[in-house]
Design a protein around this motif. Structure first.
Motif, PDB file in Angstrom:
ATOM      1  N   LEU A 153      60.560 -84.166  11.757  1.00  0.00           N
ATOM      2  CA  LEU A 153      61.621 -83.156  11.872  1.00  0.00           C
ATOM      3  C   LEU A 153      61.664 -82.274  10.634  1.00  0.00           C
ATOM      4  O   LEU A 153      61.758 -82.776   9.522  1.00  0.00           O
ATOM      5  CB  LEU A 153      62.988 -83.840  12.024  1.00  0.00           C
ATOM      6  N   ARG A 154      61.632 -80.959  10.862  1.00  0.00           N
ATOM      7  CA  ARG A 154      61.794 -80.048   9.729  1.00  0.00           C
ATOM      8  C   ARG A 154      63.268 -79.740   9.550  1.00  0.00           C
ATOM      9  O   ARG A 154      63.981 -79.523  10.541  1.00  0.00           O
ATOM     10  CB  ARG A 154      61.061 -78.728  10.000  1.00  0.00           C
ATOM     11  N   GLU A 155      63.732 -79.698   8.324  1.00  0.00           N
ATOM     12  CA  GLU A 155      65.119 -79.313   8.073  1.00  0.00           C
ATOM     13  C   GLU A 155      65.333 -77.903   8.608  1.00  0.00           C
ATOM     14  O   GLU A 155      64.459 -77.051   8.482  1.00  0.00           O
ATOM     15  CB  GLU A 155      65.428 -79.365   6.575  1.00  0.00           C
ATOM     16  N   GLY A 156      66.479 -77.676   9.190  1.00  0.00           N
ATOM     17  CA  GLY A 156      66.785 -76.348   9.722  1.00  0.00           C
ATOM     18  C   GLY A 156      66.247 -76.138  11.129  1.00  0.00           C
ATOM     19  O   GLY A 156      66.671 -75.243  11.836  1.00  0.00           O
ATOM     20  N   ILE A 207      49.770 -92.178   9.742  1.00  0.00           N
ATOM     21  CA  ILE A 207      49.796 -90.859  10.404  1.00  0.00           C
ATOM     22  C   ILE A 207      50.845 -89.969   9.737  1.00  0.00           C
ATOM     23  O   ILE A 207      50.615 -88.799   9.451  1.00  0.00           O
ATOM     24  CB  ILE A 207      50.076 -91.003  11.921  1.00  0.00           C
ATOM     25  N   LYS A 208      52.006 -90.553   9.459  1.00  0.00           N
ATOM     26  CA  LYS A 208      53.087 -89.754   8.864  1.00  0.00           C
ATOM     27  C   LYS A 208      52.668 -89.163   7.510  1.00  0.00           C
ATOM     28  O   LYS A 208      52.844 -87.971   7.236  1.00  0.00           O
ATOM     29  CB  LYS A 208      54.332 -90.637   8.713  1.00  0.00           C
ATOM     30  N   TYR A 209      52.114 -90.001   6.657  1.00  0.00           N
ATOM     31  CA  TYR A 209      51.706 -89.512   5.329  1.00  0.00           C
ATOM     32  C   TYR A 209      50.554 -88.524   5.427  1.00  0.00           C
ATOM     33  O   TYR A 209      50.502 -87.526   4.710  1.00  0.00           O
ATOM     34  CB  TYR A 209      51.306 -90.688   4.423  1.00  0.00           C
ATOM     35  N   PHE A 214      48.468 -83.278   4.796  1.00  0.00           N
ATOM     36  CA  PHE A 214      47.595 -82.219   5.330  1.00  0.00           C
ATOM     37  C   PHE A 214      48.323 -80.874   5.344  1.00  0.00           C
ATOM     38  O   PHE A 214      47.763 -79.838   4.947  1.00  0.00           O
ATOM     39  CB  PHE A 214      47.109 -82.573   6.741  1.00  0.00           C
ATOM     40  N   LEU A 215      49.580 -80.894   5.789  1.00  0.00           N
ATOM     41  CA  LEU A 215      50.355 -79.637   5.822  1.00  0.00           C
ATOM     42  C   LEU A 215      50.554 -79.097   4.399  1.00  0.00           C
ATOM     43  O   LEU A 215      50.444 -77.888   4.160  1.00  0.00           O
ATOM     44  CB  LEU A 215      51.705 -79.856   6.517  1.00  0.00           C
ATOM     45  N   ALA A 216      50.821 -80.004   3.467  1.00  0.00           N
ATOM     46  CA  ALA A 216      50.982 -79.584   2.066  1.00  0.00           C
ATOM     47  C   ALA A 216      49.673 -78.989   1.544  1.00  0.00           C
ATOM     48  O   ALA A 216      49.669 -78.013   0.785  1.00  0.00           O
ATOM     49  CB  ALA A 216      51.411 -80.780   1.211  1.00  0.00           C
ATOM     50  N   LEU A 254      50.490 -71.500   7.208  1.00  0.00           N
ATOM     51  CA  LEU A 254      49.575 -70.688   6.393  1.00  0.00           C
ATOM     52  C   LEU A 254      50.343 -69.533   5.758  1.00  0.00           C
ATOM     53  O   LEU A 254      49.758 -68.499   5.473  1.00  0.00           O
ATOM     54  CB  LEU A 254      48.442 -70.143   7.270  1.00  0.00           C
ATOM     55  N   ARG A 255      51.652 -69.705   5.589  1.00  0.00           N
ATOM     56  CA  ARG A 255      52.429 -68.651   4.918  1.00  0.00           C
ATOM     57  C   ARG A 255      52.379 -68.889   3.415  1.00  0.00           C
ATOM     58  O   ARG A 255      52.879 -69.905   2.917  1.00  0.00           O
ATOM     59  CB  ARG A 255      53.891 -68.685   5.394  1.00  0.00           C
ATOM     60  N   ALA A 256      51.773 -67.941   2.717  1.00  0.00           N
ATOM     61  CA  ALA A 256      51.756 -68.069   1.251  1.00  0.00           C
ATOM     62  C   ALA A 256      53.177 -67.855   0.733  1.00  0.00           C
ATOM     63  O   ALA A 256      53.960 -67.108   1.325  1.00  0.00           O
ATOM     64  CB  ALA A 256      50.821 -67.030   0.663  1.00  0.00           C
ATOM     65  N   SER A 263      62.479 -82.250   0.510  1.00  0.00           N
ATOM     66  CA  SER A 263      62.680 -83.689   0.358  1.00  0.00           C
ATOM     67  C   SER A 263      61.479 -84.502   0.819  1.00  0.00           C
ATOM     68  O   SER A 263      61.461 -85.717   0.653  1.00  0.00           O
ATOM     69  CB  SER A 263      63.911 -84.110   1.165  1.00  0.00           C
ATOM     70  N   CYS A 264      60.487 -83.866   1.430  1.00  0.00           N
ATOM     71  CA  CYS A 264      59.388 -84.660   2.004  1.00  0.00           C
ATOM     72  C   CYS A 264      58.028 -84.421   1.371  1.00  0.00           C
ATOM     73  O   CYS A 264      57.415 -85.359   0.852  1.00  0.00           O
ATOM     74  CB  CYS A 264      59.292 -84.404   3.504  1.00  0.00           C
ATOM     75  N   PHE A 265      57.528 -83.185   1.408  1.00  0.00           N
ATOM     76  CA  PHE A 265      56.147 -82.964   0.948  1.00  0.00           C
ATOM     77  C   PHE A 265      55.932 -83.439  -0.494  1.00  0.00           C
ATOM     78  O   PHE A 265      54.962 -84.165  -0.761  1.00  0.00           O
ATOM     79  CB  PHE A 265      55.754 -81.486   1.085  1.00  0.00           C
ATOM     80  N   THR A 333      63.440 -77.957  -5.010  1.00  0.00           N
ATOM     81  CA  THR A 333      63.310 -76.531  -4.710  1.00  0.00           C
ATOM     82  C   THR A 333      62.590 -75.845  -5.869  1.00  0.00           C
ATOM     83  O   THR A 333      62.744 -76.223  -7.035  1.00  0.00           O
ATOM     84  CB  THR A 333      64.679 -75.881  -4.400  1.00  0.00           C
ATOM     85  N   GLN A 334      61.792 -74.863  -5.514  1.00  0.00           N
ATOM     86  CA  GLN A 334      60.860 -74.253  -6.461  1.00  0.00           C
ATOM     87  C   GLN A 334      61.576 -73.673  -7.684  1.00  0.00           C
ATOM     88  O   GLN A 334      61.109 -73.798  -8.818  1.00  0.00           O
ATOM     89  CB  GLN A 334      60.069 -73.143  -5.740  1.00  0.00           C
ATOM     90  N   CYS A 335      62.741 -73.036  -7.467  1.00  0.00           N
ATOM     91  CA  CYS A 335      63.395 -72.330  -8.570  1.00  0.00           C
ATOM     92  C   CYS A 335      63.876 -73.276  -9.677  1.00  0.00           C
ATOM     93  O   CYS A 335      64.062 -72.851 -10.816  1.00  0.00           O
ATOM     94  CB  CYS A 335      64.543 -71.459  -8.065  1.00  0.00           C
TER      95      CYS A 335
HETATM   96  C1  UDX Z   1      58.550 -81.420   6.412  1.00  0.00           C
HETATM   97  C2  UDX Z   1      57.621 -81.578   7.631  1.00  0.00           C
HETATM   98  O1  UDX Z   1      57.292 -80.319   8.177  1.00  0.00           O
HETATM   99  C3  UDX Z   1      58.268 -82.480   8.665  1.00  0.00           C
HETATM  100  O2  UDX Z   1      57.376 -82.697   9.765  1.00  0.00           O
HETATM  101  C4  UDX Z   1      58.570 -83.792   7.968  1.00  0.00           C
HETATM  102  O3  UDX Z   1      58.957 -84.780   8.786  1.00  0.00           O
HETATM  103  C5  UDX Z   1      59.557 -83.553   6.848  1.00  0.00           C
HETATM  104  O4  UDX Z   1      58.942 -82.666   5.907  1.00  0.00           O
HETATM  105  P1  UDX Z   1      60.622 -79.895   5.741  1.00  0.00           P
HETATM  106  O5  UDX Z   1      60.453 -80.467   4.369  1.00  0.00           O
HETATM  107  O6  UDX Z   1      61.981 -79.862   6.337  1.00  0.00           O
HETATM  108  O7  UDX Z   1      59.684 -80.667   6.804  1.00  0.00           O
HETATM  109  O8  UDX Z   1      60.129 -78.370   5.682  1.00  0.00           O
HETATM  110  P2  UDX Z   1      58.831 -77.547   6.091  1.00  0.00           P
HETATM  111  O9  UDX Z   1      59.226 -76.523   7.065  1.00  0.00           O
HETATM  112  O10 UDX Z   1      57.715 -78.411   6.459  1.00  0.00           O
HETATM  113  O11 UDX Z   1      58.514 -76.808   4.693  1.00  0.00           O
HETATM  114  C6  UDX Z   1      58.212 -77.537   3.505  1.00  0.00           C
HETATM  115  C7  UDX Z   1      57.921 -76.586   2.377  1.00  0.00           C
HETATM  116  O12 UDX Z   1      56.722 -75.867   2.618  1.00  0.00           O
HETATM  117  C8  UDX Z   1      58.997 -75.507   2.152  1.00  0.00           C
HETATM  118  O13 UDX Z   1      59.177 -75.312   0.777  1.00  0.00           O
HETATM  119  C9  UDX Z   1      58.421 -74.277   2.813  1.00  0.00           C
HETATM  120  O14 UDX Z   1      58.909 -73.088   2.263  1.00  0.00           O
HETATM  121  C10 UDX Z   1      56.947 -74.470   2.508  1.00  0.00           C
HETATM  122  N1  UDX Z   1      56.071 -73.765   3.464  1.00  0.00           N
HETATM  123  C11 UDX Z   1      56.016 -74.155   4.765  1.00  0.00           C
HETATM  124  C12 UDX Z   1      55.265 -72.718   3.011  1.00  0.00           C
HETATM  125  O15 UDX Z   1      55.300 -72.358   1.830  1.00  0.00           O
HETATM  126  N2  UDX Z   1      54.424 -72.111   3.891  1.00  0.00           N
HETATM  127  C13 UDX Z   1      54.345 -72.467   5.203  1.00  0.00           C
HETATM  128  O16 UDX Z   1      53.552 -71.860   5.938  1.00  0.00           O
HETATM  129  C14 UDX Z   1      55.168 -73.517   5.658  1.00  0.00           C
END
Ligand code: UDX
Length: 435
Positions: A153-156, A207-209, A214-216, A254-256, A263-265, A333-335
């Motif tokens: 779940l992503r926040e928001g 899988i979760k980690y 991978f997304l990070a 892929l948004r720079a 709280s997760c990555f 948070t980055q700031c």
């Molecule tokens: C994340 C995972 O997406 C979710 O599956 C997991 O269970 C919890 O952690 P979350 O931390 O709520 O969710 O936010 P997410 O939307 O994934 O964004 C994480 C960070 O990456 C944010 O700082 C966001 O700004 C950044 N981000 C995300 C980018 O810089 N570029 C992107 O393309 C996507």
């Protein structure tokens, strides 16, 4: 089905409420009495669009209960979800599992009939084995299975992510007994198209980690490409489209921007390197992702200082301070890493955030609206991609010297070619000489 969620944090509350919305009887438990009392009154402890209405509706219909009585909640349930926090431990790297293990102990003492114990908390591989051991040790005759069922779940976006996920993952060493029960619980979601993936417990935990790391990695990769784009005069938005349309790569995440936070990555990438160490496997890719992401915050602070020229007593206003939009979460948070560098150089910082003033930013001036930020600063930094920053009223800007640094690329450089504003963004050619 009768289920309970132990822990009414982000994951427990959202999942509990939505399972209730599917018609299950759900008990949400927390040892924080003040929190439970508030929830009973419909006061939601977290900022999540749409959650308050769902809580109220399901609480009124009595499908959803809130309690501090953990023993009764466990006894009354067929499935017990562990959804407590696993923050970074004191060593600054590993996941702290003391909450999970203390809940496992309590569960062991309240098993009155066969139970499926599900870990929803993000836990390192083999934690399920440990939970099983704890329950068996404390209650050798109890009948139970421990299943891993990570959340994505992503926040928001948590409500939509819960209702329409890409997949549900369950991991169990007794799939014969547990799979059909969990398939039934998740049936309304699977019917809408989610894949139901069943595997071993350890694989599910991993899988979760692996997913979060991978997304990070994807985000960090595009951020480094953005740095290169700035040097060679390319546009990172075009690169993201150009590579993202390749189905093997995929266009999402892929948004720079200003590094990943939240709280997760940050927590999960670090914990994965620790898991690697434990099993003598060098997670070198993840380690460099962590380093690159950390460096990025310094790099952006340096870029701000460069844009300012002589930074002493210059005024910088931040639009948004949370790690992303649609949340009030300030964790990692980055700031928080950018501000100290600027303050040290004598920069005067103010900020506005749609979720209000932040206790983490005591020494920084809070402004009540974006207008005050736009009209009173030398530089405005768009830090978070809230919708309300997508169509700012630049006509009110009277200063001929205002600079904008858009860390989320909400605008196009060409929008500013006729204005008195100098616009800087991420990974795109500047409309002025490079900062
Ligand atoms: C994340 C995972 O997406 C979710 O599956 C997991 O269970 C919890 O952690 P979350 O931390 O709520 O969710 O936010 P997410 O939307 O994934 O964004 C994480 C960070 O990456 C944010 O700082 C966001 O700004 C950044 N981000 C995300 C980018 O810089 N570029 C992107 O393309 C996507």
């Amino acid at each position: 089905m009768k289920i309970c969620f132990i822990g009414t944090g982000y994951v427990g509350l959202v999942s509990g409420v939505l399972f209730a919305d599917f018609g299950n009887k759900v008990i949400c438990v927390d040892n924080d009495k003040a929190k439970i009392d508030k929830l009973k009154k419909g006061i939601i402890p977290i900022f999540e669009p749409g959650l308050d209405e769902l809580v109220l509706r399901n609480y009124k219909s009595k499908r959803l209960l809130f309690t501090t009585n953990i023993s009764k909640a466990i006894k009354d349930s067929d499935i017990v979800f562990i959804a407590v926090g696993t923050p970074t431990a004191k060593d600054g790297v590993s996941a702290d599992l003391k909450n999970v293990y203390s809940v496992a102990k309590i569960i062991s003492k309240n098993i009155n009939k066969y139970k499926i114990v599900v870990t929803k908390s993000t836990v390192p591989v083999c934690t399920g084995d440990e939970v099983e051991k704890i329950i068996k040790k404390n209650n050798p005759v109890s009948k139970f299975d421990v299943v891993s069922n990570p959340e994505f779940l992503r926040e928001g976006e948590a409500i939509r992510d819960f209702r329409y996920p890409d997949r549900i993952v369950i991991g169990s060493n007794n799939l014969k007994k547990t799979k059909s029960v969990l398939e039934k619980l998740y049936a309304p979601i699977v019917k809408k198209g989610a894949k139901f993936i069943s595997t071993t417990r350890r694989s599910s935990e991993l899988i979760k980690y692996a997913a979060n790391a991978f997304l990070a990695t994807k985000i960090t990769f595009i951020n480094e490409i953005a740095n290169l784009c700035e040097e060679v005069g390319s546009d990172v938005e075009d690169i993201a489209i150009g590579i993202g349309t390749d189905a093997r790569i995929g266009s999402r995440f892929l948004r720079a921007g200003p590094a990943y936070g939240g709280s997760c990555f940050p927590k999960d990438t670090k914990a994965l390197t620790k898991i690697g160490n434990k099993f003598r496997t060098n997670m070198s890719v993840v380690k460099s992702v962590i380093n690159s992401n950390e460096q990025r915050k310094s790099l952006l602070a340096d870029k701000i200082l460069k844009i300012l020229g002589n930074p002493k007593n210059k005024k910088v206003g931040f639009l948004g301070v949370t790690f992303k939009a649609n949340t009030d979460d300030m964790r990692d948070t980055q700031c928080l890493k950018i501000f100290p560098k600027l303050l040290k150089k004598g920069v005067k910082i103010s900020y506005y955030d749609p979720t209000g003033e932040k206790k983490e930013l005591k020494k920084i001036n809070y402004k009540n609206n974006p207008t005050e930020i736009l009209t009173n600063n030398d530089l405005v930094v768009i830090h978070t991609e809230w919708d309300e920053f997508r169509s700012l009223d630049f006509k009110m800007v009277k200063s001929k010297k205002l600079k904008i640094f858009d860390m989320r690329n909400l605008y196009q450089p060409k929008n500013f070619s006729n204005k008195n504003i100098t616009y800087y963004s991420i990974g795109r050619p500047f409309n002025e000489k490079k900062a």
